[in-house]
Structures are given as C-alpha cells and as structure tokens.
Design a protein around this motif. Structure first.
Motif, short mmCIF file in Angstrom:
data_model
loop_
_atom_site.label_atom_id
_atom_site.label_comp_id
_atom_site.label_asym_id
_atom_site.label_seq_id
_atom_site.Cartn_x
_atom_site.Cartn_y
_atom_site.Cartn_z
N VAL A 68 0.83 -1.22 0.00
CA VAL A 68 0.00 0.00 0.00
C VAL A 68 0.86 1.26 0.00
CG1 VAL A 68 -1.51 1.41 1.47
CG2 VAL A 68 -2.13 -0.94 0.94
N GLY A 69 1.83 1.32 0.90
CA GLY A 69 2.68 2.51 1.01
C GLY A 69 3.50 2.78 -0.24
N PRO A 70 4.31 1.82 -0.70
CA PRO A 70 5.11 2.03 -1.91
C PRO A 70 4.25 2.32 -3.15
CG PRO A 70 5.93 0.15 -0.69
CD PRO A 70 4.66 0.55 -0.02
N PHE A 71 3.10 1.64 -3.26
CA PHE A 71 2.23 1.85 -4.41
C PHE A 71 1.68 3.28 -4.40
CE2 PHE A 71 -2.14 1.61 -6.24
CZ PHE A 71 -1.79 1.33 -7.55
N SER A 72 1.19 3.72 -3.25
CA SER A 72 0.65 5.07 -3.13
C SER A 72 1.72 6.10 -3.45
CB SER A 72 0.11 5.30 -1.71
OG SER A 72 -0.93 4.39 -1.40
N LYS A 73 2.93 5.88 -2.96
CA LYS A 73 4.03 6.82 -3.20
C LYS A 73 4.38 6.88 -4.69
CE LYS A 73 8.84 7.76 -1.93
NZ LYS A 73 10.04 7.29 -1.18
N ALA A 74 4.44 5.70 -5.34
CA ALA A 74 4.80 5.65 -6.75
C ALA A 74 3.77 6.37 -7.62
CB ALA A 74 4.94 4.19 -7.21
N ILE A 75 2.49 6.17 -7.34
CA ILE A 75 1.45 6.83 -8.12
C ILE A 75 1.45 8.33 -7.84
CG2 ILE A 75 -1.03 6.99 -8.54
CD1 ILE A 75 0.28 4.51 -9.73
N THR A 76 1.65 8.71 -6.58
CA THR A 76 1.69 10.14 -6.23
C THR A 76 2.81 10.83 -6.98
OG1 THR A 76 0.76 9.72 -4.03
CG2 THR A 76 1.95 11.78 -4.34
N GLU A 77 3.99 10.23 -7.00
CA GLU A 77 5.13 10.82 -7.71
C GLU A 77 4.86 10.90 -9.21
OE1 GLU A 77 8.40 8.36 -6.61
OE2 GLU A 77 8.68 9.31 -4.65
N SER A 78 4.22 9.87 -9.75
CA SER A 78 3.90 9.88 -11.18
C SER A 78 2.92 10.99 -11.51
CB SER A 78 3.34 8.51 -11.59
OG SER A 78 3.10 8.45 -12.97
N VAL A 79 1.90 11.17 -10.66
CA VAL A 79 0.92 12.24 -10.86
C VAL A 79 1.58 13.61 -10.72
CG1 VAL A 79 -1.18 13.28 -9.93
CG2 VAL A 79 -1.04 10.81 -10.17
N HIS A 80 2.51 13.73 -9.77
CA HIS A 80 3.23 15.00 -9.60
C HIS A 80 3.96 15.38 -10.88
CE1 HIS A 80 3.49 14.80 -4.90
NE2 HIS A 80 2.27 15.03 -5.35
N SER A 81 4.48 14.38 -11.60
CA SER A 81 5.23 14.66 -12.82
C SER A 81 4.34 15.22 -13.92
CB SER A 81 5.92 13.39 -13.31
OG SER A 81 4.97 12.47 -13.84
N LEU A 82 3.01 15.07 -13.77
CA LEU A 82 2.07 15.61 -14.75
C LEU A 82 1.44 16.91 -14.25
CD1 LEU A 82 0.31 12.30 -15.93
CD2 LEU A 82 2.22 13.52 -16.97
N GLU A 83 2.25 17.68 -13.52
CA GLU A 83 1.90 19.03 -13.08
C GLU A 83 0.71 19.06 -12.14
OE1 GLU A 83 1.76 21.92 -16.17
OE2 GLU A 83 3.70 21.30 -17.02
N MET A 84 0.63 18.04 -11.26
CA MET A 84 -0.31 18.11 -10.14
C MET A 84 0.55 17.96 -8.88
SD MET A 84 -3.88 16.20 -11.22
CE MET A 84 -3.20 14.61 -11.62
N GLU A 85 1.37 19.03 -8.62
CA GLU A 85 2.40 18.96 -7.59
C GLU A 85 1.85 18.73 -6.19
OE1 GLU A 85 2.03 21.34 -9.75
OE2 GLU A 85 3.81 21.42 -11.02
N HIS A 86 0.62 19.16 -5.96
CA HIS A 86 0.06 19.05 -4.61
C HIS A 86 -0.85 17.83 -4.45
CE1 HIS A 86 1.66 23.01 -3.83
NE2 HIS A 86 1.05 23.49 -4.91
#
Length: 559
Positions: free
Chosen positions: A379-397
């Motif tokens: 759960v933790g690593p998956f959430s972190k990986a998706i969050t970082e991927s979404v951040h790369s598409l200009e949704m920094e917050h």
C-alpha cells in the motif's frame, strides 16, 4: 501485437488494408473523420455485439479481419485455442468477423469457426482499449484491487486463492444439494419406512401365490379327493374279503400264467404274456403313487385357514402397492430399502462435507491472510509511486493513497480496496468523487503506465485519454505514453500535437466525399512533410500558418 487490420464495408469504410509497426502509433484526424469507426471495427474482433447498421449502404455484409502476434509464453490464449481446435502457426493468429444484414455474425480464428465467447475470452490479452470514458474504472473495486495486486506481485497467491475458493464454493454447493435431498427425504422417511416395514414383515417369496392357491384348492376339496383316491385303491386291491373278484394285480398275474402255458402251442401267447407283465408292473406303480398322494392329502381346517389368511395378506399387498405379482412386491420392497439406505448415505456425506468445508475454509483464510499481508506491505510504496507519477504531470500538490479493508471471503481473498485522491493536497477522498475529467485522465494514465511495468500488457489503445489537458501537461503525458511504447505496442488516438509528435508512426483518419456526395473514411500513413503538416494542423486548426509549421518541425525534432 496488432500487425494488420483489414476492413470491408464497415460504416463509411469501403475498403481498408493497413499494417502497424511496434512502438507508439499515433492516430489523428479531424472531429467526425471516423476515428471511432476504426475503434468500432476493432472492437468487433474483440467480441462486442454485432449490429446490421454497421454494414455499408450497398453491401450485403461487412468483414473485419486482423492479424495478431501472440507471445509463446501466453498459455491462456494457447489453451483457449487448443480447447476450440484452433491451430496456431508461427505465433500469429488471424481473427475475422463477418456481419450480415440480419445482424447475425460469424467469427473465425485462423479460418476455424469459433463462438463470440471465445473471442471475448482472449480479447483482454490481445488489446486493451482505454477510452476517455474509461476513467469510470477508477471507481471499480475489482480494478483497484487488481492494480494493487499487480504492483505487489500477488499473481501466484491469487491463483492459489482462486483455486481454493472454487473448491470451497463447490463443496458448499454440494452440501446445499445434499441438505435439500435430506430435507425432502426426511419428510417422506416415516411413510417410506412404514411401507418398507410392511413388505419386510410379510417375508415375501417369489411364486408364493401360485403355490398357495394350488394348496388352497386341495385343502378345500380334500374329502372328495381322498374319497376318489381310496376308490381307486379299492378297485386295484379290494380289502373286503366278501368281494367276489380278485385284486387287479392278482388277476393279471393269473392271466399271464395261462398264456405262458400255451405259448409252446401258440407262439403269439408268449409276447402277450410279456405285455401283461409290463401292464401289471405299471399298474402297481400307479397304485403306489395313488396311495402316496392319498397319504399326503390333509383334512386340516387349521391349515386351510392359515393358507386363506396368507393369500388374503398377499392379495391386499398387491392392491396396496399397485402390483400384480409377488416378484413386483419384492422389487418394490428393495426400492424402498434403497431409498432408506440412500438417506443414511446422504447423512454420512453431509457430515463429511461439513468437515471438508471447514478444512477448505481455513485453507482459503490462510491464503487470504497472506494476500492481506502482501497488500498491506504494498500500500505505502504503491501510493508513493502513483503520487510521484501524478506529480510529474503538473499536479504537484496531489495526494494519492490506498485504503485497505477486510470483507468476506472471495476468489481474490478477503480485502476491499479504495483509491483516495486529492488534487489540492487536502484530505484525500474517494477517487470517483473528487477529481475533474482532466485529473482523472492523468491519474488513469499513471496507473496504466505503472501496470505496464509489472505485467505483460497487450496492445494498448488510448482513445483521447488526453481530453481536458493541454500545453506542458499534454507534452508530459505524451512522454509517458511514448515511454510505454518503448516496450510494447501502444496506439494513441489524440488531438494533441505534443502527443502526436512523439509517435514512432503516425496515421491520419480522413473523410472524403465522392461526386455524389457520399462520405468515405480512409486511413493513411503519414511520413515526411505530410506528418509535419498534420502536426501543424493540430496546432493551428484548419488554417495552417507558417508558425504552426515551424512549431511542428520543432516538436518532431525533440520527441
């Protein structure tokens, strides 16, 4: 991998033959040109419902055919094809679908007729069409759980859990059937037991009625029978000394002697004497048999009453059980006995099933617990990986997290997953309730990109997934899709030049009108200047400016 596509008489497409390479393939075209028609034709091969309305105006049928390369490691497709007697040669399959004007269709794989169900069973392993509306999947609990499991590498555990759960449910189903039978038998058991007991107590013997009826006739006429038998005996051998005639045997003996005395004078007398001797011997035997019969005839009212009572019982049983012979009564008794025995067997089986179900339930629970622990760690690593991927598409917050909760046992364990998301960084909520269309498109792309890293994905088709985004975001989505295309075949149907410029190959869908004003859709591979002009059109619209052309060249040079 989709290697080629042939279409005949499908909506606005009269004839189309196109081959596709590996990597990222771009499909563009003006709104209304027919890009959705192309997808509809491909969907037919994947088992979607056929409709006569897709047939061209002047045609009797439409034909869609595609060649797919399938990896030798894909045992699922191989198994399905083998089960349906379809030969696979050279790692390729050709799927063809023919739709006639009645709306009925025929399907073929490598020229072998197959059902729609066969196409549907392998479609997900050939092509994954991701449309702008597929963001609905984000709220699908099965999709969410599948994403987490692929990230956690739970495929082996999932297979074991699914197999164990199938056995568990099969045992429960059998217990339900057995319990139903027992319930039905219990209601009838007392009645069945009484009917069987009545026949069992009768001590039936096949052929008994015939024997008793013969005995009854003798007992009922015993006096007359004995009187006549005694008369026969008296004629043969009178016991009264006052009777004037000799016993038959003595008379014959005397006659025999007389004939023997004259046999020397009359030769024929010797044979006559022999015949009298034979007759006398036979008569003595008859007399002995008559005497024996006479001695066996009973003058017993008690025995007659007993026989009458027994026959009355048997006649009553024949009527009660709707039979005509004692043999049929015996068969009926044995059937009732088997029914009672079946009840006993079912009781034993029920007890066995209850024990087996408990053992199997514990097995499913053990595997489910292993799955739960694996998911909890992921759960933790998956959430972190998706969050970082979404951040790369200009949704920094943006914040993405996964909520794992326990539910009842199922083929996928005992967990339920909920994706939580917040684009602004506030407390994340259920993903289906808190994101715009553009945000959902970006999140779905990140999930697909993640999924492609952990499994052998089929050909991916992104149908305008970039709807609702533009500028630098579109460029970054294009780069993400392009990265996926480095290891697999990806189709991107797009209106964004930033995405289109990154493809390994670019096709344009065009609509043209003949002299009669009839519309036709075609697909053309763009190369060189043609591709530059299409990118420029996507940048500036119908009126292509020199600046748009220069921008197109820049985009194509930095993909």
């Amino acid at each position: 991998m989709l290697k080629s596509l042939q279409i005949r008489n499908y909506v606005l497409i009269d004839s189309l033959d196109v081959e596709f390479p590996e990597g990222l393939i771009i499909i563009s075209g003006q709104t209304g040109a027919g890009k959705s028609i192309l997808l509809g034709a491909l969907s037919l091969l994947l088992g979607t419902k056929a409709d006569a309305s897709v047939i061209g105006d002047t045609a009797d049928n439409c034909v869609v055919e595609a060649v797919f390369a399938i990896p030798t490691s894909d045992t699922v497709i191989s198994s399905v094809l083998e089960e349906n007697d379809v030969d696979v040669d050279g790692g390729e399959i050709t799927i063809r679908r023919v739709v006639n004007k009645s709306g009925r269709s025929r399907s073929f794989i490598n020229d072998c007729p197959v059902s729609i169900q066969v196409l549907q069973s392998i479609s997900s392993r050939l092509v994954d069409i991701h449309s702008q509306h597929q963001t609905l999947l984000l709220s699908d609990k099965f999709f969410q759980l599948s994403m987490l499991d692929h990230f956690a590498g739970n495929q082996s555990l999932l297979e074991k859990c699914s197999d164990a759960y199938k056995v568990y449910k099969a045992l429960e189903k059998e217990l339900e059937v057995v319990s139903g039978k027992l319930s039905s038998l219990k209601e009838e058991r007392d009645y069945t037991q009484a009917r069987w007991q009545r026949l069992e107590d009768a001590h039936l013997c096949d052929g008994e009625i015939e024997s008793l009826e013969a005995e009854q006739r003798q007992l009922s006429n015993a006096e007359e029978i004995k009187e006549n038998l005694s008369g026969v005996m008296a004629l043969f051998c009178p016991s009264d000394p006052n009777v004037e005639y000799l016993p038959v045997s003595s008379s014959l003996k005397e006659a025999q002697k007389m004939l023997e005395r004259i046999s020397s004078f009359v030769p024929e007398a010797s044979s006559l004497a022999e015949r009298i001797e034979s007759a006398r011997t036979e008569l003595e035997d008859i007399l002995e048999d008559v005497s024996s019969i006479n001695s066996k005839i009973e003058l017993s009212k008690e025995r007659l009453d007993s026989v009458d009572e027994r026959l009355s019982l048997l006649y009553d049983l024949l009527r009660s059980y709707t039979t005509s012979t004692v043999g049929e009564l015996i068969s009926k008794r044995d059937a009732l006995s088997a029914s009672l025995l079946d009840s006993s067997t079912l009781e034993t089986r029920k007890s066995e099933l209850e024990s087996e179900i408990e053992v199997q339930r514990q097995s499913v629970e053990r595997i489910s617990q292993l799955l739960h622990e694996s998911r909890q760690k992921a759960v933790g690593p998956f959430s972190k990986a998706i969050t970082e991927s979404v951040h790369s598409l200009e949704m920094e917050h943006a914040v993405f997290s996964v909520e794992l909760s326990e539910v009842g046992l199922s083929s996928s364990g005992s967990d339920s997953v909920r994706f939580l998301f917040s684009a602004s960084g506030s407390t994340p909520l259920d993903v289906a309730k808190c994101a715009s269309g553009g945000e959902l498109s970006r999140l779905m792309l990140c999930l697909k990109a993640m999924l492609a890293k952990f499994m052998n994905m089929p050909t991916l088709v992104f149908d305008e997934i970039d709807t609702g985004v533009s500028g630098s975001v579109a460029d970054k989505m294009g780069r993400m899709i392009c990265a996926m295309g480095q290891n697999m075949q990806v189709f991107a149907i797009t209106h964004l030049p930033q995405v289109a410029a990154k493809g390994n190959a670019h096709y344009v869908v065009e609509k043209e009108y003949d002299v009669l004003g009839k519309a036709k859709t075609s697909v053309r591979l763009l190369e060189g200047q043609d591709r530059v002009m299409e990118i420029a059109r996507m940048l500036s619209g119908s009126s292509i400016t020199p600046a748009a052309v220069e921008n197109a060249k820049v985009l194509l040079s930095v993909k």
